[in-house]
Design a protein around this motif. Structure first.
Motif, mmCIF file in Angstrom:
data_model
loop_
_atom_site.group_PDB
_atom_site.id
_atom_site.type_symbol
_atom_site.label_atom_id
_atom_site.label_comp_id
_atom_site.label_asym_id
_atom_site.label_seq_id
_atom_site.Cartn_x
_atom_site.Cartn_y
_atom_site.Cartn_z
ATOM 1 N N GLU B 47 0.818 -1.221 0.000
ATOM 2 C CA GLU B 47 0.000 0.000 0.000
ATOM 3 C C GLU B 47 0.853 1.274 0.000
ATOM 4 O O GLU B 47 0.319 2.376 0.046
ATOM 5 N N LEU B 100 1.092 6.911 -0.177
ATOM 6 C CA LEU B 100 0.270 5.714 -0.390
ATOM 7 C C LEU B 100 0.163 5.424 -1.894
ATOM 8 O O LEU B 100 0.240 6.325 -2.725
ATOM 9 N N SER B 101 -0.033 4.153 -2.191
ATOM 10 C CA SER B 101 0.001 3.766 -3.613
ATOM 11 C C SER B 101 -1.341 3.901 -4.330
ATOM 12 O O SER B 101 -1.401 3.741 -5.536
ATOM 13 N N ASP B 102 -2.415 4.215 -3.589
ATOM 14 C CA ASP B 102 -3.734 4.355 -4.208
ATOM 15 C C ASP B 102 -3.797 5.641 -5.037
ATOM 16 O O ASP B 102 -3.887 6.737 -4.481
#
Lengths: 181, 168
Positions: B47, B100-102
């Motif tokens: 994440e 964050l990777s979102d």
């Protein structure tokens, strides 16, 4: 290669932070004389008026509002008045604000209003790619308050893309609560 | 198989039973462990996109106090969430962030320090009830090599809270 789309914006520079406003959201600008430049610091807190095209325009303090909401301090004065063509006062609380200003100031314009901006304000042609939409999930809240996007100039500088109409509505709302009601 | 070999196999089999055969065979998970003041937290390493140090945070108005502003990553704005405000009602003083990777919700957590990348078996993660998770923003816990308990941050619960707060 396809040309980058650009658009004219007013850039209000406040040091590490700045604001950009769509050029089409105001029709003219004028200089505010000494007596009017102290807007918001006067003991008489009622809204000031400026002359434009033979009409008296109420002057709302955009610059003070932005410095306050974005927690900014600057030595740059705000003696630029942006003139916008809008029936915002007529619409606001079904014309109550317009009536209240007219009651003490006499006849005022129903077509135009003026908002005070900082002296370091210039028109700039900006590539639309440089402006990033306000990120999710803050985008709805941002739009509601008239903040539509972000432009980073470098590592230490940010500009907020504002909707002048929505911001002005908020300023009128605050003036109405504090001074006019 | 002679007796020595047989004995080795017997010991190995018993060792597996003691440690839980399933545990040995469950997949490994990677967690990024970080500190916020005196507490340790973890997020699933999948994440996290990157760790960023020493970048300025730009203030934004009309947001909850745990939204500290935006940071600039390659010209894109990332919303900075101060977990210490959510957990302890105290502002954190730091310029370290985990991105964050979102990509649909570009955001970063403000933290004190990255401690380690911890690889543990999936079965070693202790999950907590969903009802508690939504109130605490924690999805479970795990134990570090040094025996310290580390709370696992529930990123979806934090975004649910943020969405509630900015839409309410």
């Amino acid at each position: 290669m396809k040309d980058k789309k650009t658009h004219n914006f007013l850039v209000i520079d406040c040091g590490t932070c700045g604001f950009i406003i769509n050029r089409t959201q105001f029709i003219a600008s004028s200089y505010i004389d000494d007596n009017l430049s102290a807007s918001g610091q006067d003991s008489d807190k009622k809204i000031r008026l400026i002359d434009y095209a033979g009409e008296e325009l109420p002057l709302f303090d955009l610059y003070g509002f932005l410095l306050n909401k974005f927690h900014l301090t600057t030595d740059t004065e705000g003696r630029i008045a942006l003139i916008t063509e809008t029936n915002i006062l007529t619409r606001f609380k079904n014309g109550e604000a317009l009536k209240k200003i007219s009651n003490y100031a006499g006849k005022i314009s129903e077509r135009y209003i003026a908002v005070r901006a900082g002296n370091q304000s210039v028109i700039e042609n900006i590539s639309l790619r440089e402006i990033k939409p306000y990120p999710r999930p803050l985008n709805k809240k941002g739009k509601h308050h008239g903040i539509l996007g972000i432009r980073f100039l470098d590592r230490t500088k940010i500009q907020y893309f504002l909707d002048l109409d929505i911001i002005t509505k908020q300023i009128i709302g605050e003036s109405y609560e504090n001074n006019l009601s | 198989m002679n007796n020595d070999e047989l004995l080795q196999e017997i010991i190995k089999e018993n060792h597996n039973v003691e440690n839980g055969e399933e545990l040995e065979q469950s997949p490994l998970m990677k967690f990024l462990v970080f500190s916020i003041e005196d507490n340790l937290f973890a997020v699933n390493a999948e994440e996290i996109r990157e760790i960023v140090l020493d970048v300025p945070v730009f203030f934004i108005p009309f947001v909850p106090s745990y939204v500290r502003g935006f940071i600039n990553r390659h010209g894109e704005p990332y919303t900075v969430i101060d977990l210490n405000v959510l957990f302890q009602q105290k502002l954190l003083d730091s310029s370290t962030f985990i991105i964050l990777s979102d990509r649909d919700n570009p955001a970063a957590f403000m933290i004190n320090e990255v401690i380690e990348i911890l690889k543990i078996r999936q079965t070693a993660v202790r999950h907590i009830a969903e009802s508690e998770s939504s109130e605490l923003y924690i999805s479970g816990s795990l134990t570090s090599g040094g025996g310290k308990e580390i709370l696992i941050i529930s990123i979806p619960e934090i975004f649910k809270r943020l969405e509630r707060d900015v839409e309410g």
